[in-house]
Design a protein around this motif. Structure first.
Motif, PDB file in Angstrom:
ATOM      1  N   PHE A 105       3.300  -0.574  -4.389  1.00  0.00           N
ATOM      2  CA  PHE A 105       2.929   1.022  -3.989  1.00  0.00           C
ATOM      3  C   PHE A 105       1.239   1.482  -3.160  1.00  0.00           C
ATOM      4  O   PHE A 105       1.456   2.549  -2.749  1.00  0.00           O
ATOM      5  N   ALA A 106       0.578   0.025  -3.012  1.00  0.00           N
ATOM      6  CA  ALA A 106      -0.318   0.191  -2.236  1.00  0.00           C
ATOM      7  C   ALA A 106      -0.061  -0.948  -1.690  1.00  0.00           C
ATOM      8  O   ALA A 106      -1.601  -0.610  -0.312  1.00  0.00           O
ATOM      9  N   ASN A 107       0.541  -1.024  -0.436  1.00  0.00           N
ATOM     10  CA  ASN A 107       0.861  -1.847   0.699  1.00  0.00           C
ATOM     11  C   ASN A 107      -0.019  -1.245   2.115  1.00  0.00           C
ATOM     12  O   ASN A 107      -0.152   0.581   1.854  1.00  0.00           O
ATOM     13  N   GLY A 108      -1.145  -1.710   2.685  1.00  0.00           N
ATOM     14  CA  GLY A 108      -1.512  -1.298   4.186  1.00  0.00           C
ATOM     15  C   GLY A 108      -2.956  -0.541   3.613  1.00  0.00           C
ATOM     16  O   GLY A 108      -3.855  -0.294   4.085  1.00  0.00           O
ATOM     17  N   LEU A 109      -3.280  -0.666   1.881  1.00  0.00           N
ATOM     18  CA  LEU A 109      -4.791  -0.274   1.769  1.00  0.00           C
ATOM     19  C   LEU A 109      -5.358  -1.511   1.436  1.00  0.00           C
ATOM     20  O   LEU A 109      -4.464  -2.664   2.078  1.00  0.00           O
ATOM     21  N   SER A 110      -6.650  -1.057   1.977  1.00  0.00           N
ATOM     22  CA  SER A 110      -7.964  -1.995   1.666  1.00  0.00           C
ATOM     23  C   SER A 110      -7.571  -2.379   0.027  1.00  0.00           C
ATOM     24  O   SER A 110      -6.892  -2.581  -0.688  1.00  0.00           O
ATOM     25  N   ARG A 111      -8.021  -4.399   0.014  1.00  0.00           N
ATOM     26  CA  ARG A 111      -7.622  -5.064  -1.164  1.00  0.00           C
ATOM     27  C   ARG A 111      -8.007  -4.317  -1.979  1.00  0.00           C
ATOM     28  O   ARG A 111      -8.020  -4.591  -3.785  1.00  0.00           O
TER      29      ARG A 111
END
Length: 278
Positions: free
Chosen positions: A184-190
């Protein structure tokens, strides 16, 4: 020494009650006030942002700030995420009672299905903007569209939570902790993934299975921002839906949350929709 008389608490309370009553009854000029513009200036449309499942309106923060800086009125609709019929009905009522003048509807993911169904409920809606979104045709459900992709095992994707107030057989679905950042949130910061995971809102099962009504995209112009790294809705499915709707497509190197990863691209697409429909 002169003292200014102080208004009693009772009088202040009574005045507040009368003011609220006048607003509710439509007696106040505030209730019917139209947006003010300078002579010769065309009023900017209100941009209504509609989030999807496992999210809230905060995902549009960067887009909303950019639009407001550019002088656009912005509304962030709190999508109930209960069922397509109920959610699109709630959006329709919101548009009629909370907006004046032209409207651009922006929908992300499941929010795309909601704006598709709600668009024709308000004649002021003049454009649709989809962000990594479902764009169903009449009689088509979100599940029908997902069926065009490789199948997944729901037990590996969702945590199921019973809702005591829901009809029999209706449950709430959350994305599993291990799935959320990867899918769902791939590519965003941890840090951003962690924040979004903590605030995810559940989707009730009828939202996936209910068929869509008459789609707004058949009569309204539409735009589509397609995340090429989306792991929820494949780029192939996104392109199919966007082309079927006749939408103008903008591809962006982003995952499912393109409005978080690239708010500049999403904002530019909304501005393009405004310019094209003036």
């Amino acid at each position: 020494m002169n003292h200014t008389p102080r208004r009693s608490p009772w009088r202040r309370t009574a005045w507040a009650a009368l003011t609220v009553g006048a607003l509710l009854l439509g007696g106040s000029s505030l209730a019917s006030a139209e947006p003010q513009t300078h002579r010769g200036e065309i009023a900017k449309p209100t941009v209504v942002l509609v989030h999807g499942a496992w999210a809230d309106a905060s995902g549009f923060a960067g887009v909303a700030t950019a639009l407001q800086t550019a002088g656009y009125p912005v509304r962030e609709f709190a999508n109930p995420l209960r069922s397509l019929t109920a959610d699109s009905g709630a959006l329709g009522a919101y548009l009629q009672q909370r907006t004046d003048g032209p409207v651009i509807l922006v929908g992300h993911s499941y929010g795309g299905a909601v704006i598709t169904d709600a668009a024709l409920s308000d004649p002021d809606v003049r454009a649709l903007v989809y962000i990594d979104a479902f764009v169903p045709d009449e009689g088509e459900s979100v599940n029908d569209l997902l069926g065009r992709q490789d199948p997944v095992d729901p037990t590996q994707v969702f945590d199921v939570v019973a809702n005591p107030g829901a009809p029999e057989g209706v449950v709430d679905l959350y994305l599993k902790d291990a799935v959320f950042p990867v899918v769902f949130a791939n590519g965003l910061s941890r840090a951003k993934q962690t924040q979004l995971l903590a605030s995810q809102r559940p989707l009730a099962t009828p939202a996936l299975g209910e068929p869509s009504g008459e789609p707004g995209w058949k009569t309204l112009p539409s735009w589509y921002v397609m995340g090429t790294e989306d792991h929820i809705i494949s780029p192939e499915l996104q392109r199919f839906m966007a082309q079927r709707a006749g939408a103008k497509i903008t591809s962006v190197s982003a995952g499912h949350l393109a409005m978080v990863a690239r708010p500049d691209v999403v904002t530019a697409t909304i501005l393009q929709a405004d310019r094209a429909t003036r």
